[in-house]
Design an enzyme around this catalytic site. Structure first.
Site, PDB file in Angstrom:
ATOM      1  NE  ARG A 133     101.106  -4.051  35.601  1.00 55.58           N
ATOM      2  CZ  ARG A 133     100.098  -4.163  36.464  1.00 55.58           C
ATOM      3  NH1 ARG A 133      98.864  -4.276  36.006  1.00 55.58           N
ATOM      4  NH2 ARG A 133     100.320  -4.170  37.760  1.00 55.58           N
ATOM      5  CE  LYS A 162     105.042  -9.528  40.912  1.00 53.79           C
ATOM      6  NZ  LYS A 162     105.916  -8.447  40.388  1.00 53.79           N
ATOM      7  CE1 TYR A 189     104.448   2.691  35.530  1.00 53.90           C
ATOM      8  CE2 TYR A 189     103.220   2.212  37.528  1.00 53.90           C
ATOM      9  CZ  TYR A 189     103.880   1.785  36.399  1.00 53.90           C
ATOM     10  OH  TYR A 189     103.987   0.440  36.128  1.00 53.90           O
ATOM     11  CG  HIS A 222     105.264  -5.274  32.077  1.00 47.77           C
ATOM     12  ND1 HIS A 222     104.214  -6.034  32.565  1.00 47.77           N
ATOM     13  CD2 HIS A 222     105.700  -4.523  33.131  1.00 47.77           C
ATOM     14  CE1 HIS A 222     104.030  -5.768  33.855  1.00 47.77           C
ATOM     15  NE2 HIS A 222     104.897  -4.853  34.214  1.00 47.77           N
ATOM     16  CG  HIS A 273     101.066  -1.645  41.831  1.00 45.69           C
ATOM     17  ND1 HIS A 273     101.375  -0.441  41.225  1.00 45.69           N
ATOM     18  CD2 HIS A 273     101.500  -2.604  40.959  1.00 45.69           C
ATOM     19  CE1 HIS A 273     101.962  -0.666  40.064  1.00 45.69           C
ATOM     20  NE2 HIS A 273     102.055  -1.959  39.881  1.00 45.69           N
ATOM     21  NE  ARG A 300     101.525  -7.824  37.418  1.00 47.44           N
ATOM     22  CZ  ARG A 300     100.650  -7.463  38.365  1.00 47.44           C
ATOM     23  NH1 ARG A 300      99.378  -7.866  38.263  1.00 47.44           N
ATOM     24  NH2 ARG A 300     101.022  -6.709  39.383  1.00 47.44           N
TER      25      ARG A 300
END
Length: 322
Positions: A273, A164, A305, A270, A296, A139
């Site tokens: 990424r 995150k 994706y 972004h 994640h 990120r």
């Protein structure tokens, strides 16, 4: 003797946020929506209000202000923080809120040739940061906040601290970036030595590390790999020091490079990424590996994706293609 006045409500909120080590960006957002909530209700004190007033305010944001679902959720989180952690009031479940519609979108992804085209219009520090975002799946803030000690050239990996959800993770360091990063570290070290000579050189340390290790903020290992070109006043501590590169600088450079490459995709920092994840899946890497590299929490987030690829379990081929 005059009785000292209690701190203003917003100052109490600010103090509570900093005790919990929330980011400066979160602090600004929470203060904005708490202030807006009070003004919306004609400056009534939040203690005099509750679930009904919150419901009315959030519905106003969705219907009259037409905000995005994510914005409405931030406003709700800010108000729940206010009542729970500042006013010590536990609210009942707030139902009946007119929710902002959450759009169902697949992420924008650059092709490999598009990534090369965009990078060709970037140079210097901007080229290095964009390459890190794409080559390591970072990120933007993760790339900008990278510290010297978190680069492992021998194992060719990067340690992402406080990503995150306040999670650490390890991701790859592309071979192509080893030499540019070493060159960048040489420049950063020279800048750090100059700062030390002038009586500066202390960098922001997370949480209470600055009190626990009073001299660590001047250590080479804690310095930002991508420092700002000038020193600035820390808005929280009021200390003048050198922060990391400003995110707006890179965002503008990437937008300009996208235009110069003649692309019509609505991409940005972004998007690198997203492209990192998609291209790994194209190369046959399993989705759990990609999930770990991206950091994640849930594999469902990574699964989006596969929809971009139109591959995997639900991948289909057009009948026109035979």
């Amino acid at each position: 003797m005059d009785t000292p006045q209690p701190p203003r409500l917003l100052d109490q909120v600010r103090h509570a946020i900093r005790l919990k080590h929330y980011s400066l960006k979160t602090e600004k957002s929470y203060l904005h929506y708490i202030r807006d909530y009070i003004l919306f209700h004609n400056k009534r004190h939040p203690k005099e209000m509750g679930a009904e007033e919150i419901r009315t305010y959030l519905t106003h944001l969705a219907v009259q202000q037409n905000v995005a679902a994510s914005t409405q959720n931030v406003a709700l989180s800010a108000l729940l923080f206010l009542y729970r952690h500042v006013l010590n009031i536990e609210l009942p479940y707030i139902d009946g809120i007119e929710r902002a519609k959450t759009p169902e979108r697949v992420p924008v992804v650059f092709t490999r040739s598009e990534v090369k085209a965009i990078l060709s219009y970037l140079d210097g520090i901007h080229h290095l940061v964009a390459s890190l975002l794409y080559g390591s799946g970072l990120r933007l803030n993760e790339g900008l906040q990278l510290r010297v000690k978190d680069i492992d050239f021998e194992y060719q990996q990067l340690v992402v601290r406080d990503g995150k959800g306040e999670k650490d993770r390890v991701t790859m360091l592309p071979k192509a970036l080893v030499a540019p990063l070493k060159q960048q570290l040489e420049k950063t070290k020279q800048l750090h030595q100059q700062d030390l000579t002038l009586g500066y050189g202390a960098v922001y340390l997370p949480y209470a590390l600055e009190r626990k290790y009073p001299n660590a903020n001047r250590d080479w290992g804690w310095q930002y790999v991508l420092p700002s070109w000038r020193r600035s006043l820390d808005p929280r501590t009021k200390v003048v020091r050198r922060h990391h590169l400003y995110e707006r600088s890179l965002q503008r450079a990437v937008k300009q490079a996208i235009r110069q490459a003649g692309m019509t995709k609505h991409g940005g920092c972004h998007t690198f990424r997203h492209s990192f994840a998609t291209h790994l899946l194209e190369d046959g890497y399993d989705i759990r590996t990609v999930q770990e590299l991206l950091g994640h929490k849930d594999v469902k987030t990574t699964m989006i994706y596969t929809h971009v690829l139109n591959r995997g379990e639900r991948g289909v081929r057009s009948p026109l293609d035979g």
